[in-house]
Design a protein around this motif. Structure first.
Motif, PDB file in Angstrom:
ATOM      1  N   ARG A   1       0.831  -1.207   0.000  1.00 34.72           N
ATOM      2  CA  ARG A   1       0.000   0.000   0.000  1.00 34.72           C
ATOM      3  C   ARG A   1       0.865   1.255   0.000  1.00 34.72           C
ATOM      4  O   ARG A   1       0.557   2.250  -0.684  1.00 34.72           O
ATOM      5  N   THR A   2       1.969   1.197   0.774  1.00 38.72           N
ATOM      6  CA  THR A   2       2.866   2.356   0.802  1.00 38.72           C
ATOM      7  C   THR A   2       3.509   2.584  -0.565  1.00 38.72           C
ATOM      8  O   THR A   2       3.565   3.713  -1.063  1.00 38.72           O
ATOM      9  N   GLU A   3       4.018   1.478  -1.157  1.00 41.08           N
ATOM     10  CA  GLU A   3       4.656   1.599  -2.459  1.00 41.08           C
ATOM     11  C   GLU A   3       3.651   2.027  -3.526  1.00 41.08           C
ATOM     12  O   GLU A   3       3.993   2.787  -4.445  1.00 41.08           O
ATOM     13  N   LEU A   4       2.411   1.510  -3.416  1.00 39.81           N
ATOM     14  CA  LEU A   4       1.400   1.898  -4.395  1.00 39.81           C
ATOM     15  C   LEU A   4       1.093   3.390  -4.305  1.00 39.81           C
ATOM     16  O   LEU A   4       0.975   4.084  -5.330  1.00 39.81           O
ATOM     17  N   ALA A   5       0.979   3.872  -3.061  1.00 41.84           N
ATOM     18  CA  ALA A   5       0.743   5.311  -2.901  1.00 41.84           C
ATOM     19  C   ALA A   5       1.916   6.118  -3.441  1.00 41.84           C
ATOM     20  O   ALA A   5       1.733   7.150  -4.112  1.00 41.84           O
ATOM     21  N   GLN A   6       3.151   5.618  -3.175  1.00 36.15           N
ATOM     22  CA  GLN A   6       4.322   6.316  -3.677  1.00 36.15           C
ATOM     23  C   GLN A   6       4.361   6.276  -5.201  1.00 36.15           C
ATOM     24  O   GLN A   6       4.722   7.264  -5.859  1.00 36.15           O
TER      25      GLN A   6
END
Length: 500
Positions: free
Chosen positions: A266-271
């Motif tokens: 989720r963090t990487e997707l947001a980034q």
């Protein structure tokens, strides 16, 4: 009424059941268990039957010798009467003991016998053990021993010993029937015992082995289906329990890893979404300022050329043009970062690409007192890459190496091959890269330079990966850094084998 299709479906189902049964752990354990128990039971039955037969033979021999002893006693009693009533006593003894007795002289000629047909015949001497003889259609066992007699026997038979032989025959039919009956009883009893033991062992295996393993299998299937909260509930302290504990611990580790992976995803997707939006914005901004900057730079060059050499504004105009060119270069880098890479793959040699790249940096390297040392292996295989994009990659790596040695040094450029791929290593003698920076050097916009966009290594890795290659870095503080680009040799995946 069953049709042909119905028969085929039934046969396939039966075959499937047989295949599953053959691969079943219960069957693999049950069949050897039953076979071993039955085999042990049959062996025990044969052993007991043989033991009973030997005991029966020993008892038969003891009874025969007992009868022989009675006959000898009768001969000793009747010795003084010159054997007058020996024949009658023998018949009585034979009827009472169900035996056949014959007394011979030293030559084997029958002198006394229960069976009158034997009188006057000659019996062979049995040297050891019982011998089988025939009485009509029946088999008998003959036990024979010598008759030595006492001192009174020498009056009739002389001093030679033995004075004769005593043969006692016992029927074999009854004893053999007893042995066969005992064999049947042993076989029946051992079979019943084997079946009972097999059933007991199978039940024990089902309870202690198969049921826990089935629970473990069900847990594994649940985990494979995505239920990472599934746990195996197996009690005890044996190997299966330890296996269940290991499985539960593995499931817990996978569950924790999945939670962490989901969080990271989720963090990487947001980034990634932020970077995508930033890329679009950057592309738009760079595109909007690129053309005006080009016009401004062109105008400054004209004004700078028309300005006399002695005026102070000429130097100022040069500095302004230099800064504008730097801004234009930054805009071009941003456009290249945002633009999707579309490599034009063709056959090329690494040496040509490297030599063409190094030609443009030799002057800058000489100005910084950097010596470029080439080490190319002989007979390097060709690679299928986009030469222009790979020149951009090597140019970035070489410039980074030169900039890492502001006081001069040696820049090594090595090309080697292991047959499957070609490796290009660019090594400098700079200060190295701190460990905390290694995880970020290929990230966009990351840089430790006072001037730079932080896109060089990011774009370089993107280009190498589009060529089905990889780029790695090795560094040591105070000794330098080495970037290694590995490109597969041979044909490109995008082109058919017949392409040239």
């Amino acid at each position: 009424m069953l049709t042909a299709d119905g028969w085929c479906d039934g046969a396939e189902q039966a075959l499937s059941i047989l295949q599953r049964a053959r691969s079943s752990l219960v069957l693999k354990i049950t069949v050897p268990t039953v076979v071993m128990v039955l085999g042990a039971s049959l062996a025990a039955s044969q052993l007991l039957t043989g033991l009973f037969a030997r005991i029966h033979e020993r008892h038969a021999a003891e009874r025969a010798h007992h009868v022989a002893g009675l006959v000898e006693q009768e001969f000793a009693r009747a010795m003084e009467e010159r054997h007058g009533d020996v024949a009658a006593e023998l018949r009585t003894l034979c009827r009472a003991s169900d035996k056949s007795v014959a007394v011979t002289d030293r030559s084997g000629r029958v002198r006394f016998a229960c069976d009158d047909t034997l009188l006057g015949t000659t019996l062979p001497v049995v040297r050891a053990g019982p011998a089988q003889v025939w009485h009509g259609q029946e088999r008998w066992a003959r036990h024979q021993r010598p008759l030595h007699g006492d001192a009174s026997c020498t009056r009739c038979h002389g001093a030679t010993r033995p004075v004769g032989y005593l043969a006692v025959d016992s029927p074999l039919v009854e004893g053999e029937e007893e042995v066969r009956e005992m064999q049947r009883l042993n076989l029946a009893a051992d079979t019943v015992l084997a079946v009972a033991v097999s059933v007991l062992l199978i039940l024990v295996q089902l309870v202690l082995v198969y049921r826990p393993l089935r629970q473990l299998t069900a847990t594994v299937e649940s985990i494979r289906a995505g239920d990472l909260s599934a746990r195996a509930a197996v009690a005890g302290g044996d190997e299966i329990w330890r296996l269940a504990e290991s499985l539960n611990a593995m499931a817990a580790s996978i569950e924790r890893a999945k939670v962490e992976l989901d969080r990271t995803y989720r963090t990487e997707l947001a980034q990634a979404e932020k970077l995508a939006a930033l890329g679009q914005l950057t592309s738009s901004i760079a595109h909007e300022i690129k053309n005006p900057l080009a016009g401004i730079i062109g105008a400054l060059r004209i004004v700078e050329e028309e300005t006399p050499a002695g005026e102070a504004n000429k130097q100022i105009l040069g500095k302004i043009r230099h800064q504008m060119e730097r801004l234009s270069l930054t805009a071009v880098s941003l456009l290249e970062f945002a633009r999707p890479l579309k490599p034009s793959v063709r056959a090329a040699t690494v040496v040509e690409i490297l030599d063409h790249t190094l030609f443009f940096v030799e002057r800058q390297a000489a100005e910084q007192r950097v010596e470029i040392r080439r080490r190319y292996a002989s007979e390097l295989p060709a690679v299928r890459v986009d030469p222009d994009l790979m020149k951009q990659v090597f140019l970035n790596l070489v410039l980074n190496g030169i900039q890492a040695m502001p006081r001069g040094g040696t820049l090594g450029v090595e090309a080697r091959s292991d047959g499957a791929a070609v490796e290009i290593a660019v090594s400098d003698q700079g200060i190295g890269i701190p460990q905390e920076h290694l995880d970020h050097i290929f990230s966009p916009f990351f840089t430790t330079k006072t001037q730079g966009t932080g896109l060089g290594l990011y774009v370089a890795r993107q280009i190498v990966e589009t060529q089905r290659g990889e780029i790695k870095v090795a560094t040591q503080l105070g000794h330098g850094t080495t970037f290694t680009v590995r490109l597969p040799a041979g044909r490109s995946q995008e082109e058919p084998h017949g392409a040239d």
